[in-house]
Design an enzyme around this catalytic site. Structure first.
Site, PDB file in Angstrom:
ATOM      1  N   CYS A  82      48.979  25.509  83.173  1.00  0.00           N
ATOM      2  CA  CYS A  82      49.320  26.139  84.452  1.00  0.00           C
ATOM      3  C   CYS A  82      49.216  25.135  85.598  1.00  0.00           C
ATOM      4  O   CYS A  82      48.114  24.706  85.945  1.00  0.00           O
ATOM      5  CB  CYS A  82      48.387  27.328  84.665  1.00  0.00           C
ATOM      6  SG  CYS A  82      48.424  28.046  86.303  1.00  0.00           S
ATOM      7  N   CYS A 117      47.104  26.223  88.550  1.00  0.00           N
ATOM      8  CA  CYS A 117      45.687  26.191  88.168  1.00  0.00           C
ATOM      9  C   CYS A 117      45.114  24.792  88.370  1.00  0.00           C
ATOM     10  O   CYS A 117      43.966  24.641  88.806  1.00  0.00           O
ATOM     11  CB  CYS A 117      45.505  26.612  86.711  1.00  0.00           C
ATOM     12  SG  CYS A 117      46.032  28.304  86.361  1.00  0.00           S
TER      13      CYS A 117
END
Length: 116
Positions: free
Chosen positions: A35, A38
């Site tokens: 991600c 993230c």
């Protein structure tokens, strides 16, 4: 020289002890290796862990490794940050968020807790 990580890697084995049963507020970052957003949040979460050490516990839960936890807390997108107080979710913050926003929420929570 690298800094010592101040957050806890959360798993189904330690989640209850570290989060649900904590006497102090807990910030949990739900994330995944693949991600991109993230990865943007990672240094922010690490800074929060460093700055708030002793006042707030900071944990990270990889959703790929901890599907049970992610499902229990209805994590539908990552990154998502949950803030727990006395084992209950008091804040749900999906997506990217500035460190200042997280610190404001933690300030409000810790001030409310210390005033009680």
């Amino acid at each position: 020289m690298s800094k010592q990580v101040k957050y806890i890697d959360l798993t189904p084995d330690n989640f209850v002890a570290e989060v649900t049963n904590s006497d102090i507020p807990v910030l949990v970052d739900f994330w995944a290796v693949w991600c991109g957003p993230c990865r943007v949040m990672n240094p922010i979460v690490a800074n929060i862990a460093e700055t708030w050490s002793g006042k707030v516990i900071v944990g990270k839960a990889n959703v790929d490794d901890n599907e049970e936890i992610a499902t229990n807390y209805q994590i539908q997108a990552i990154p998502t940050i949950l803030i727990f107080d006395q084992g209950e979710v008091v804040e749900r913050i999906p997506g990217l968020v500035d460190q200042a926003v997280l610190e404001e929420k933690l300030n409000n929570l810790t001030n409310r807790v210390s005033a009680a």
